[in-house]
Scaffold this motif. Structure first.
Motif, PDB file in Angstrom:
ATOM      1  N   CYS B 136       0.800  -1.232   0.000  1.00  0.00           N
ATOM      2  CA  CYS B 136       0.000   0.000   0.000  1.00  0.00           C
ATOM      3  C   CYS B 136       0.833   1.283   0.000  1.00  0.00           C
ATOM      4  O   CYS B 136       0.503   2.234  -0.686  1.00  0.00           O
ATOM      5  CB  CYS B 136      -0.897   0.056   1.235  1.00  0.00           C
ATOM      6  N   THR B 137       1.865   1.340   0.820  1.00  0.00           N
ATOM      7  CA  THR B 137       2.454   2.643   1.159  1.00  0.00           C
ATOM      8  C   THR B 137       3.604   3.062   0.268  1.00  0.00           C
ATOM      9  O   THR B 137       4.063   4.203   0.353  1.00  0.00           O
ATOM     10  CB  THR B 137       3.024   2.634   2.589  1.00  0.00           C
ATOM     11  N   GLY B 138       4.125   2.135  -0.546  1.00  0.00           N
ATOM     12  CA  GLY B 138       5.310   2.467  -1.326  1.00  0.00           C
ATOM     13  C   GLY B 138       6.537   2.679  -0.450  1.00  0.00           C
ATOM     14  O   GLY B 138       7.562   3.159  -0.929  1.00  0.00           O
ATOM     15  N   TYR B 139       6.419   2.341   0.832  1.00  0.00           N
ATOM     16  CA  TYR B 139       7.514   2.351   1.826  1.00  0.00           C
ATOM     17  C   TYR B 139       7.974   3.736   2.263  1.00  0.00           C
ATOM     18  O   TYR B 139       8.589   3.878   3.323  1.00  0.00           O
ATOM     19  CB  TYR B 139       8.743   1.561   1.315  1.00  0.00           C
ATOM     20  N   HIS B 140       7.713   4.759   1.462  1.00  0.00           N
ATOM     21  CA  HIS B 140       8.249   6.093   1.756  1.00  0.00           C
ATOM     22  C   HIS B 140       7.974   6.484   3.217  1.00  0.00           C
ATOM     23  O   HIS B 140       8.896   6.850   3.964  1.00  0.00           O
ATOM     24  CB  HIS B 140       7.601   7.103   0.793  1.00  0.00           C
ATOM     25  N   ASN B 141       6.717   6.408   3.608  1.00  0.00           N
ATOM     26  CA  ASN B 141       6.362   6.884   4.947  1.00  0.00           C
ATOM     27  C   ASN B 141       6.769   5.906   6.048  1.00  0.00           C
ATOM     28  O   ASN B 141       6.963   6.314   7.197  1.00  0.00           O
ATOM     29  CB  ASN B 141       4.856   7.162   5.018  1.00  0.00           C
TER      30      ASN B 141
END
Ligand code: FES
Ligand code: FES
Lengths: 799, 157
Positions: B136-141
Motif C-alpha cells: 500500500c504505502t510504497g515504503y516512503h512513509n
C-alpha cells in the motif's frame, strides 16, 4: 515531510489539513480484525481442489477418498453442487450485444479451463485437515491443448473452451470519425507505430482473500464476512447466483488488507461458502493461501497494444489510432471485458488530438481470468501514449518535454471535448509539467546525462517523463449505460445527528486502507461544526449501510464524499427550519458558522446544531409538519467523470555492463483538484508509484507453454521491497473539478497510471544514444543487457 | 507436546501439535491475531514478532522452538494504558500504514532493526526492511517513520 512541496487546499476548518488518521490506532495495536482473524465456533473449513491442467476434460471426480480422512465433514464435485446455482457466475459488463461468455460455475462441471479452476471442494474441522483431504480427491483428467499465448489464442489455433467456436469474445470499436483518421494519417509528415506488451500482473494485496459465511439462527439471514471491496454489489450478486433472496444476505467486509481491484469481484469461494453453509447448516470458511491466490484471484493487465501517431514535422499530433488484444483469461469475471474500455477514451492522453480510433478485441486464454487491477485500462492507455510520445520526440529530434508541451490541451480549452467523446472537466497540464521539471532540476539532469555519456561512464543516466490524465470518479450512470455496464455509478450516504450532538455518517463507500473514516469525518466536521472525533463513520456492512456501490475506480471521494456532503447540506436545511422556528425568525435570516445558527445582525440570538439535534429528538416543539430527528440522506450520481492529471519524472541509473537499473530519484506533481487530507493524498501517490514501478521493473505473471503459472510465490513474483525503490519528492497543483461540489478528483490510481511509462521511458532514455528504442516489461537486467547488445553490437551487453 | 512460552509478559503452558508453527500458536492458541500471515514461503514478513527481543518471522519456526523463550507481538508494544509505542506513534504521525496488514510485522521488524542500528541512514533502513513487503504505502512513509524514531532517540528496548 521535507520532500513535499504541497499546495494544500486553503483550510478554514480541518479540510485541507494533514489530520492524522482515525483508523490507525486499531490497526497499529493489532486490534483490527481481518476475516481470517474472526473466531467462529463450529465453522467448517473449506479447501478447494484445483485443476493442475490449463485445459482438460474432467472425466470423473471421486471424493470418497477424502470423506474417510480425519475431520472431514463433506466433499463435493461440481456435479454434486450443480443444483445449488441460480445462475452462472456474474459478469456485469457485457460490452457488446454479441459478446461471448462461456458459463462459469464455482466448481467446473466437465471442463477445467485454467490451472487453478476448481474441480471439487472438501470441508473439514480445520484448515489443515481440509487441505490434507483435498489431496485424497481422485480426479481423472483428459488433457486438452491449451491456448496460452494471447496472440496465438487470437488466431484460434487452439480453442480455450471446447464449446466455443472462437476465442474472440468481442470486438469493441470507438472511431467517431473514420475519415478524419484516414485523412490525418495520409497527410502526416511523421508517423510513429509502436507495439507494446502489457504483461500480466498479480495484484498481490498483502492480505489474501478470505470468506466466512455464518447462517443465522431461526431461519434467518446468511452473514457473509468477506475480504471484499464491494459488499453491496456482492450481496446482490450472491443472491442472484446462489438463489438466496437478497434481503436474507448480510455482507460485512471487516478490516480488509488492501484490494487494488483484486477484491472487486464475485468469486467462486464466496459463492461456495454461501451455498455450502446453506446445505450443511453450519458456518463455512475459507482462507486463501498465497500460492493459491496467485491462481485463484484475478490478474491484471495482459494486453498487446499497437499505437500509431500521425504528426507534422514539428511533432504536433493530429491523430491517434490504437488496436488492442486484451487477454480475458479463461472466463469473464465481474468486469473483465470492460477493463480495456476504461482506457479506450484515453489513448491520446493529455494531448489535443483531432482524430481518434480505438479497437479492442477481447480474447479467451486458458489462464487465470483477468479483471480490474489498480488503474484498470488507464495505466495501459497512459503507457502506450507516453511511450509513443517519446518515440515521436526521438523521430522529430525534440526533447521529450518539448514535444509534450507542443501537444498539450491548453489550460484555456477546458472544459475540453475530446475526439474520443469525453468532456475533460478542468486541467492545466503545462503547469504540472513545469512544476515537475523544476522539482527534479530537469536541465541539470540533462547536463549530467551528457557529461556521463561524454566520459563513457558505465552508469548511464536516464530521465523519463509521463504526463497523464485519467478519468475517474466512476461514474455517471447514464454513461455506464451507454457502455453496456449493467449497474449504475451513484453512491449513497446518510448523516444523522444524535441527541447528544454526536454525528453518525453512513456511507456506501467501502474502505480497505484509503482512510475514508478520516476523510469523511473531516468533511462532516467542517459542515456541521463538530470535532472529527465526534463523527462515527459506519460502512462496509450491508445491514448498517444497505445502499452503496462500493470502492474502486478512484470514486470514493468524488462520488461517495459528495454524497455525504449533500446529505449534510440537507440536514442543515432541516436544522435551519427548526432554528428559525425556535428563534422566531425567518430561515433566510439565519447564518450558519461553526455549527451555530445565528440571526444576521443580532448574533446573540443563536442556536447550536447540537442543541437543535436534541430539540429534534425530543420533538416537543417542532414546526408544523416537521418530522422528529435530524437526519438526511443523499444519493449522488455524478454528471461527469473527474479528470485528475499530472506529470511524473523518473530518474534511473543503468549499468551498461550488467544491465542493472536503479531508480535513483522520482518526482511527481499531481493535481487531484481540492484535497481533503494531503497526508492521505501523499500516501496514495507513494503506494501508486511503487505499484507502477513494479510493473515497469519487476513483476510478471509468467506462464509456461502448457499454461502452468510459474510465479506463484513471492520468491518468483517480485513485489518490490523497500530496498528497491527510492523516496519520492511530491508536488501538487490544484485545479478544482467543476464536476462535483467538493471540487475533488480522486487520487487512488494516479501514481500507478503515471509511473510505469515514466520508468520505462527513463531506461530507454538512458540508452537512447546507443540506439535502444524499446525494452519489454518488466525491464530486467537481462533484457537491458540484451537490448544494449542488440542495438549497438560491440558496446558491451549481450547479443 | 507441552510448550511454555512467555508472550507479551504472560507465561502460558499449552499442549500443541509438534508441527504447529509459532504463528499459528500465537494466533490460535494465544488468541493474538495481530500477527498476520501473508504468504507461505517466508517472504512477506507480515508474521514478524520478537523472539527474546530479536525479530523473527513466526511462520519460519515451530511453536516447540519457542519453548522457554520470550515472544513479543504487536499486542505487546503499546503500554498497558494503551499509549502507543514510539514506533507505533511514528507510523501514525508519518502515515506509515494504509490497510494495516503489513503493519504489525513492519513495526516489529523496525523495533529489532533500530536496536541494532540506533542511528541508521535511509539506505540502511531500506535494506533492514528487505524482508517485509507492503503493497500500500510504497515504503516512503514507513522509512520516514523509522528514521524519525531513530532521530528522536526515544526507543527504550
Ligand atoms: S507469513 Fe509471510 S513471511 Fe511469514
Ligand atoms: S499498509 Fe497495506 S500492506 Fe502495508
Amino acid at each position: 515531510m521535507s520532500a513535499t512541496m504541497t499546495e494544500d487546499t486553503p483550510a478554514k476548518g480541518v479540510v485541507g489539513t494533514r489530520m492524522l488518521r482515525r483508523e490507525d490506532p486499531a490497526l497499529l495495536s493489532g486490534e483490527a480484525r481481518y476475516v481470517h482473524d474472526l473466531v467462529v465456533p463450529g465453522a467448517l473449513h473449506m479447501a478447494v481442489v484445483r485443476s493442475p491442467y490449463a485445459h482438460a476434460r474432467v472425466t470423473s471426480v471421486d471424493v470418497s477418498g477424502a470423506l474417510g480422512m480425519p475431520g472431514v465433514a463433506a466433499a463435493f464435485s461440481g456435479a454434486d453442487l450443480a443444483g445449488e446455482w441460480g445462475s452462472a457466475m456474474p459478469c456485469a459488463w457485457p460490452v457488446t450485444a454479441d459478446m461471448q461468455s462461456p458459463p462459469h460455475f464455482p466448481v467446473a462441471l466437465n471442463e477445467a479451463c485454467y490451472v487453478g479452476d476448481a474441480v471439487a471442494v472438501v470441508l473439514a474441522g480445520s484448515q489443515a485437515e481440509a487441505q490434507d483431504a483435498a489431496g485424497a480427491v481422485a480426479v481423472v483428467y483428459e488433457e486438452l491443448p491449451a491456448a496460452v499465448d494471447l496472440e496465438d489464442a487470437a488466431s484460434d489455433r487452439v480453442l480455450a473452451h471446447s464449446d466455443l467456436s472462437s476465442n474472440r469474445a468481442y470486438t469493441w470499436e470507438l472511431t467517431p470519425d473514420a475519415d478524419a483518421v484516414t485523412r490525418a494519417f495520409d497527410a502526416a509528415a511523421v508517423t510513429v507505430k509502436e507495439r507494446y506488451v502489457q504483461q500480466r500482473l498479480i495484484p498481490a494485496a498483502m492480505e489474501p482473500r478470505g470468506v466466512c459465511v455464518v447462517p443465522q439462527p431461526f431461519g434467518g439471514e446468511y452473514l457473509v464476512y468477506s475480504a471484499t471491496q464491494i459488499p453491496h454489489i456482492l450481496r446482490t450478486m450472491l443472491g442472484i447466483t446462489a438463489g438466496v433472496p437478497e434481503e436474507r444476505i448480510r455482507v460485512v467486509a471487516p478490516s480488509v488488507g488492501g484490494g487494488f481491484g483484486s477484491k472487486l469481484d464475485v468469486y467462486a469461494e464466496e459463492l461456495l461458502c454461501l451455498v455450502l453453509s446453506r446445505r450443511l447448516r453450519k458456518p463455512v470458511r475459507w482462507s486463501e493461501e498465497r500460492s493459491e491466490a496467485a491462481q485463484a484471484t484475478i490478474h491484471g493487465r495482459g494486453q498487446v497494444q499497437e499505437i500509431e501517431l500521425a504528426a507534422d514535422t514539428d511533432g504536433r499530433v493530429q491523430a491517434v489510432r490504437v488496436r488492442l488484444l486484451a487477454d480475458m483469461g479463461a472466463y469473464m469475471q465481474l468486469v473483465t471485458p470492460g477493463v480495456p474500455l476504461l482506457g479506450a477514451f484515453l489513448y491520446h492522453g493529455v494531448y489535443d488530438v483531432a482524430a481518434y480510433s480505438f479497437t479492442c478485441t477481447g480474447v479467451f486464454t486458458n489462464k487465470t481470468p483477468t479483471d480490474a487491477y489498480r488503474g484498470a485500462g488507464r495505466p495501459e492507455a497512459t503507457y502506450a501514449i507516453e511511450r509513443a510520445m517519446d518515440a515521436l520526440a526521438r523521430k522529430v529530434g525534440t526533447d521529450p518535454a518539448e514535444v509534450r508541451r507542443r501537444n498539450f490541451i491548453g489550460a484555456d480549452k477546458f472544459p475540453y471535448a475530446s475526439a474520443a467523446g469525453l468532456l475533460f472537466d478542468s486541467g492545466n497540464y503545462e503547469g504540472a509539467l513545469d512544476a515537475a521539471l523544476e522539482l527534479v532540476d530537469y536541465e541539470g539532469l540533462r547536463e549530467e546525462q551528457a557529461r556521463r555519456r561524454g566520459q563513457g561512464a558505465s552508469k548511464l543516466l536516464g530521465v523519463g517523463l509521463s504526463s497523464y490524465v485519467e478519468m475517474c470518479g466512476l461514474a455517471p450512470s447514464r454513461v455506464l449505460a451507454s457502455l453496456n455496464y449493467v449497474a449504475g455509478g451513484w453512491e449513497a450516504a446518510t448523516v444523522r445527528m444524535l441527541p447528544t450532538g454526536k454525528v453518525q455518517v453512513v456511507t456506501g463507500a467501502t474502505p480497505h486502507g484509503q482512510g475514508h473514516v478520516t476523510s469523511w469525518s473531516m468533511i462532516i466536521a467542517d459542515k456541521l461544526g463538530v470535532s472529527p472525533e465526534d463523527v462515527e463513520v459506519l460502512h462496509s456492512d450491508t445491514a448498517v449501510s444497505p445502499l452503496g456501490l462500493d470502492t474502486y475506480g478512484s470514486r470514493s471521494l468524488a462520488v461517495g464524499g459528495t454524497a455525504i456532503a449533500l446529505a449534510a447540506d440537507r440536514l442543515i436545511d432541516k436544522a435551519r427550519l427548526l432554528a428559525a422556528h425556535r428563534l422566531e425568525v425567518a430561515p433566510e435570516d439565519l447564518e450558519l458558522s461553526s455549527g451555530q445558527f445565528s440571526v444576521r445582525g443580532s448574533p446573540s440570538s443563536a442556536m447550536a446544531l447540537g442543541a437543535l439535534a436534541f430539540e429534534a429528538f425530543t420533538a416537543h416543539d417542532l414546526p408544523q409538519g416537521m418530522e422528529p430527528n435530524l437526519e438526511a440522506s443523499a444519493t449522488y450520481d455524478p454528471t461527469n467523470f473527474t479528470f485528475p492529471f499530472g506529470t511524473h519524472v523518473a530518474v534511473v541509473e543503468v549499468d551498461a555492463e550488467t544491465g542493472k537499473v536503479d531508480l535513483v530519484r522520482y518526482s511527481a506533481v499531481d493535481d487531484c483538484g481540492n484535497q481533503i487530507n494531503p497526508l492521505i493524498v501523499d500516501g496514495q501517490v507513494h503506494g501508486g508509484i511503487v505499484q507502477g514501478v513494479a510493473q515497469a521493473l519487476f513483476e510478471e505473471a509468467v506462464y509456461d507453454d502448457d499454461g502452468n503459472l510459474l510465479t506463484t510465490t513471492f520468491t518468483d513474483y517480485l513485489v518490490p521491497a523497500a530496498s528497491e525503490v527510492p523516496s519520492f519528492s511530491l508536488g501538487r497543483t490544484v485545479t478544482p473539478s467543476p464536476s462535483n461540489p467538493l471540487g475533488v478528483k480522486g487520487i487512488g490510481e494516479a501514481g500507478t497510471i503515471a509511473s510505469t511509462p515514466a520508468v520505462v521511458n527513463a531506461v530507454v532514455d538512458a540508452l537512447s544514444h546507443l540506439g535502444v528504442v524499446d525494452i519489454a516489461m518488466p525491464v530486467t537486467p537481462e533484457r537491458v543487457w540484451r537490448s544494449i547488445g542488440a542495438a549497438a553490437p560491440g558496446t558491451g551487453g549481450g547479443r | 507436546m507441552q510448550v511454555t512460552v512467555t508472550v507479551n509478559g504472560t507465561t502460558g503452558s499449552h499442549d500443541v501439535e509438534t508441527r504447529m508453527l509459532l504463528v499459528h500458536y500465537l494466533r490460535e492458541v494465544r488468541g493474538l491475531t495481530g500477527t498476520n500471515v501473508g504468504c507461505d514461503t517466508t517472504s512477506c514478513g507480515a508474521c514478524t514478532v520478537l523472539l527474546n527481543g530479536e525479530s523473527v518471522k513466526s511462520c519460519t519456526m515451530l511453536a516447540a522452538q519457542a519453548d522457554g523463550e520470550e515472544i513479543t507481538t504487536i499486542e505487546g508494544m503499546a503500554a498497558p494504558d494503551g499509549t502507543l509505542h514510539p514506533i507505533q506513534e511514528a507510523f501514525r504521525e508519518h502515515h506509515g500504514l494504509q490497510c494495516g496488514f503489513c503493519t504489525p510485522g513492519m513495526v516489529m521488524a523496525i523495533a529489532s532493526f533500530l536496536k541494532e542500528h540506533p542511528d541508521p541512514t535511509e539506505a540502511e533502513v531500506r535494506e533492514g526492511l528487505e524482508g517485509n513487503l507492503c503493497r500500500c504505502t510504497g515504503y516512503h512513509n514507513i522509512v520516514q517513520a523509522a528514521l524519525a524514531v531513530a532521530r528522536a532517540g526515544e526507543l527504550v528496548s
